[in-house]
Design a protein around this motif. Structure first.
Motif, PDB file in Angstrom:
ATOM      1  N   LYS A 195       0.623  -1.194  -0.052  1.00 58.19           N
ATOM      2  CA  LYS A 195       0.140  -0.058  -0.026  1.00 58.19           C
ATOM      3  C   LYS A 195       0.857   1.214  -0.077  1.00 58.19           C
ATOM      4  O   LYS A 195       2.107   1.316   0.499  1.00 58.19           O
ATOM      5  N   PRO A 196       0.423   2.426  -0.385  1.00 54.97           N
ATOM      6  CA  PRO A 196       1.123   3.471  -0.604  1.00 54.97           C
ATOM      7  C   PRO A 196       1.509   4.109   0.962  1.00 54.97           C
ATOM      8  O   PRO A 196       0.954   3.863   1.895  1.00 54.97           O
ATOM      9  N   MET A 197       2.605   4.651   0.988  1.00 52.67           N
ATOM     10  CA  MET A 197       3.226   5.170   2.061  1.00 52.67           C
ATOM     11  C   MET A 197       3.467   6.692   2.023  1.00 52.67           C
ATOM     12  O   MET A 197       4.027   7.276   1.041  1.00 52.67           O
ATOM     13  N   ILE A 198       3.238   7.464   3.004  1.00 47.76           N
ATOM     14  CA  ILE A 198       3.555   8.861   2.909  1.00 47.76           C
ATOM     15  C   ILE A 198       4.141   9.340   4.375  1.00 47.76           C
ATOM     16  O   ILE A 198       3.601   8.991   5.474  1.00 47.76           O
ATOM     17  N   CYS A 199       5.233  10.181   4.344  1.00 47.74           N
ATOM     18  CA  CYS A 199       5.614  10.710   5.501  1.00 47.74           C
ATOM     19  C   CYS A 199       5.158  12.366   5.861  1.00 47.74           C
ATOM     20  O   CYS A 199       5.248  13.203   5.005  1.00 47.74           O
ATOM     21  N   LEU A 200       4.208  12.489   6.970  1.00 43.36           N
ATOM     22  CA  LEU A 200       4.129  13.894   7.372  1.00 43.36           C
ATOM     23  C   LEU A 200       5.169  14.515   8.283  1.00 43.36           C
ATOM     24  O   LEU A 200       5.193  13.750   9.221  1.00 43.36           O
ATOM     25  N   THR A 201       5.741  15.531   7.998  1.00 45.81           N
ATOM     26  CA  THR A 201       6.619  16.111   8.768  1.00 45.81           C
ATOM     27  C   THR A 201       6.429  17.634   9.198  1.00 45.81           C
ATOM     28  O   THR A 201       5.638  18.223   8.481  1.00 45.81           O
ATOM     29  N   PHE A 202       6.809  17.779  10.518  1.00 50.10           N
ATOM     30  CA  PHE A 202       6.095  19.044  11.270  1.00 50.10           C
ATOM     31  C   PHE A 202       7.540  19.694  11.559  1.00 50.10           C
ATOM     32  O   PHE A 202       8.405  19.177  12.373  1.00 50.10           O
ATOM     33  N   ASP A 203       7.799  20.970  11.143  1.00 54.46           N
ATOM     34  CA  ASP A 203       9.174  21.791  11.691  1.00 54.46           C
ATOM     35  C   ASP A 203       9.113  22.692  12.537  1.00 54.46           C
ATOM     36  O   ASP A 203       7.673  23.052  13.007  1.00 54.46           O
ATOM     37  N   ASP A 204      10.031  22.977  13.242  1.00 53.57           N
ATOM     38  CA  ASP A 204       9.953  24.426  14.147  1.00 53.57           C
ATOM     39  C   ASP A 204       9.485  24.245  15.437  1.00 53.57           C
ATOM     40  O   ASP A 204       9.462  25.213  16.231  1.00 53.57           O
ATOM     41  N   PHE A 394       0.734   6.265   7.294  1.00 51.42           N
ATOM     42  CA  PHE A 394       1.318   7.362   7.642  1.00 51.42           C
ATOM     43  C   PHE A 394       2.626   6.985   8.482  1.00 51.42           C
ATOM     44  O   PHE A 394       2.265   6.355   9.274  1.00 51.42           O
ATOM     45  N   VAL A 395       3.930   7.168   7.698  1.00 53.60           N
ATOM     46  CA  VAL A 395       4.874   6.470   8.333  1.00 53.60           C
ATOM     47  C   VAL A 395       6.121   7.366   8.845  1.00 53.60           C
ATOM     48  O   VAL A 395       5.955   8.689   8.266  1.00 53.60           O
ATOM     49  N   THR A 396       6.967   7.166   9.679  1.00 59.14           N
ATOM     50  CA  THR A 396       8.270   8.077   9.899  1.00 59.14           C
ATOM     51  C   THR A 396       9.166   7.782   8.809  1.00 59.14           C
ATOM     52  O   THR A 396       9.110   6.846   7.880  1.00 59.14           O
ATOM     53  N   ILE A 397      10.189   8.465   8.627  1.00 63.16           N
ATOM     54  CA  ILE A 397      11.181   8.460   7.601  1.00 63.16           C
ATOM     55  C   ILE A 397      11.756   7.038   7.788  1.00 63.16           C
ATOM     56  O   ILE A 397      11.945   6.509   6.920  1.00 63.16           O
TER      57      ILE A 397
END
Ligand SMILES: [Zn+2]
Length: 424
Positions: A195-204, A394-397
């Motif tokens: 299945k597809p995977m995506i990394c949502l990342t949040f900065d600052d 939704f995965v980590t790096i």
């Protein structure tokens, strides 16, 4: 009074973190953008070197003693337990530890060493750390000892030993006491690679007001994210605690430097008057790594440069540089348009941000949002809800790398146009 005080804190924290400033100029994000969809050539987690292989020489062979000697009752029985082979330092430690040691060694003197390290090219910031310099190490009690043969760090110094605190060194060890790769123990093994995977990342961040809400949203969807934090913000206890809560819940934490310094090309220009800036580059990386490591109990293993800047000098960076492929636009269009109330702006940003990520979503993509933007949790909720329906995980790096067979390397930039998820 209380409310006014809070607003002042918020505004000053935003200003300090540099995030009221635009994130640009930085790279222009082409659309649709994507980290490459790679056919996985899975790289196994290294274990071989950590498992000692007994060799013949490890087992002492009893020597044949003359016949008139009594039965060797007092001869010790050879034990078959081999001495564990130490994990090579370059594999054991997150490399930021070596650049931290390099900074310290530059100031290190003994009667024998004198100023030989201080005065050498080793002390020059232009000369990057070398993992191979730290290969001879020994753990003794609560200390770790690094041994340097003569003239190895620089052109002229005697052989010497450098003893330092083991508990700090352990923060940078990639393996735990049972020789498990720590990053591997944090990866969920029950995801579906088809299945597809995506990394949502949040900065600052960290910023408890937003991060603790994100924590709840991600928990609801059994989802994980990656956060790139500014270490200067860890001095605020409740922000630091939010970072710890995220880490303990399985989210990945990377460094985003200490002060959100934009490393523009001028920063690395040797002819510039302030060439000493190079020193600051290392302090931002080393300093932030140490602060985050102490807070979480484990050093960050990835970095995102503020603004997504790249300069060739960064190939000396001791961490892989993770940029992004999906821009959410959450830092733009923040001013109220005519007739808009603050609530209208908030709702508009929730919609714009979530719509951008949803429409640009792609398998193996890495999106960019911010911990310090109030609409982030509600936007994340919409993203998770919509993309879940399309089968996204939704995965980590680290999880993305595990399932897609990517091996990250120090000093390599991973982004949408330098398609370097494949090993060079
Ligand atoms: Zn940033």
């Amino acid at each position: 009074m209380k409310r006014k005080h809070l607003i002042t804190i918020l505004l000053s924290s935003l200003l300090l973190s540099g995030c009221l400033y635009p994130q640009g100029p930085g790279p222009v994000i082409p659309e649709p953008s994507a980290f490459p969809t790679l056919e996985a050539t899975k790289t196994p987690v290294p274990t071989a070197t950590s498992t000692p292989t007994p060799t013949a020489t490890d087992t002492p062979t009893p020597t044949n003693t003359p016949t008139n000697t009594p039965t060797p009752t007092n001869t010790p029985t050879p034990t078959n337990t081999p001495t564990p082979t130490p994990i090579p330092a370059g594999e054991l430690f997150v490399h930021s530890y070596f650049s931290i040691l390099k900074e310290r060694l530059q100031k290190y003197t003994t009667p024998e060493l004198g100023d030989s390290l201080k005065k050498s090219s080793f002390a020059d910031y232009e000369t990057p750390y070398r993992a191979s310099d730290y290969s001879d190490y020994e753990i003794k009690g609560d200390k770790i000892i690094f041994r340097f043969a003569e003239n190895t760090l620089c052109e002229s110094h005697p052989a010497f030993e450098y003893e330092t605190d083991l508990s700090e060194a352990k923060l940078f060890m990639r393996y735990d006491d049972d020789n498990n790769l720590i990053s591997d123990t944090r990866i969920r093994k029950d995801l579906d690679p088809s299945k597809p995977m995506i990394c949502l990342t949040f900065d600052d961040g960290p910023y408890d007001v937003v991060d603790l809400e994100l924590l709840k949203v991600f928990e609801k969807y059994n989802a994980r994210a990656t956060f790139f934090f500014l270490s200067d913000r860890f001095s605020t206890e409740k922000w630091k605690n939010a970072a710890v809560a995220l880490y303990e819940a399985g989210h990945q934490i990377g460094t985003h430097t200490a002060k959100h310094t934009y490393f523009r090309d001028s920063y690395f220009d040797k002819t510039a008057k302030n060439y000493d800036h190079l020193k600051l580059f290392w302090q931002e990386i080393n300093g932030s790594s140490l602060v985050i490591a102490k807070a979480l109990g484990h050093a960050p293993e990835i970095i995102r440069m503020p603004g997504g800047y790249w300069n060739d000098y960064m190939s000396n960076c001791p961490l892989p540089i993770i940029h992004w492929s999906i821009s959410s636009g959450d830092t733009g269009n923040l001013d109220a348009k005519e007739g808009e109330t603050p609530d209208d702006v908030y709702n508009r940003k929730v919609k714009e941000t979530s719509t951008n990520v949803i429409k640009r979503a792609v398998n193996n993509g890495v999106s960019l949002m911010h911990s310090i933007k109030k609409p982030s949790p509600e936007a994340a909720e919409k993203i998770l809800s919509e993309l879940s329906k399309k089968g996204y995980q939704f995965v980590t790096i680290d999880e993305l790398c595990y399932y897609r067979g990517y091996t990250l390397k120090e000093g390599i930039e991973y982004n949408h146009y330098k398609l370097d998820w494949k090993q060079k």
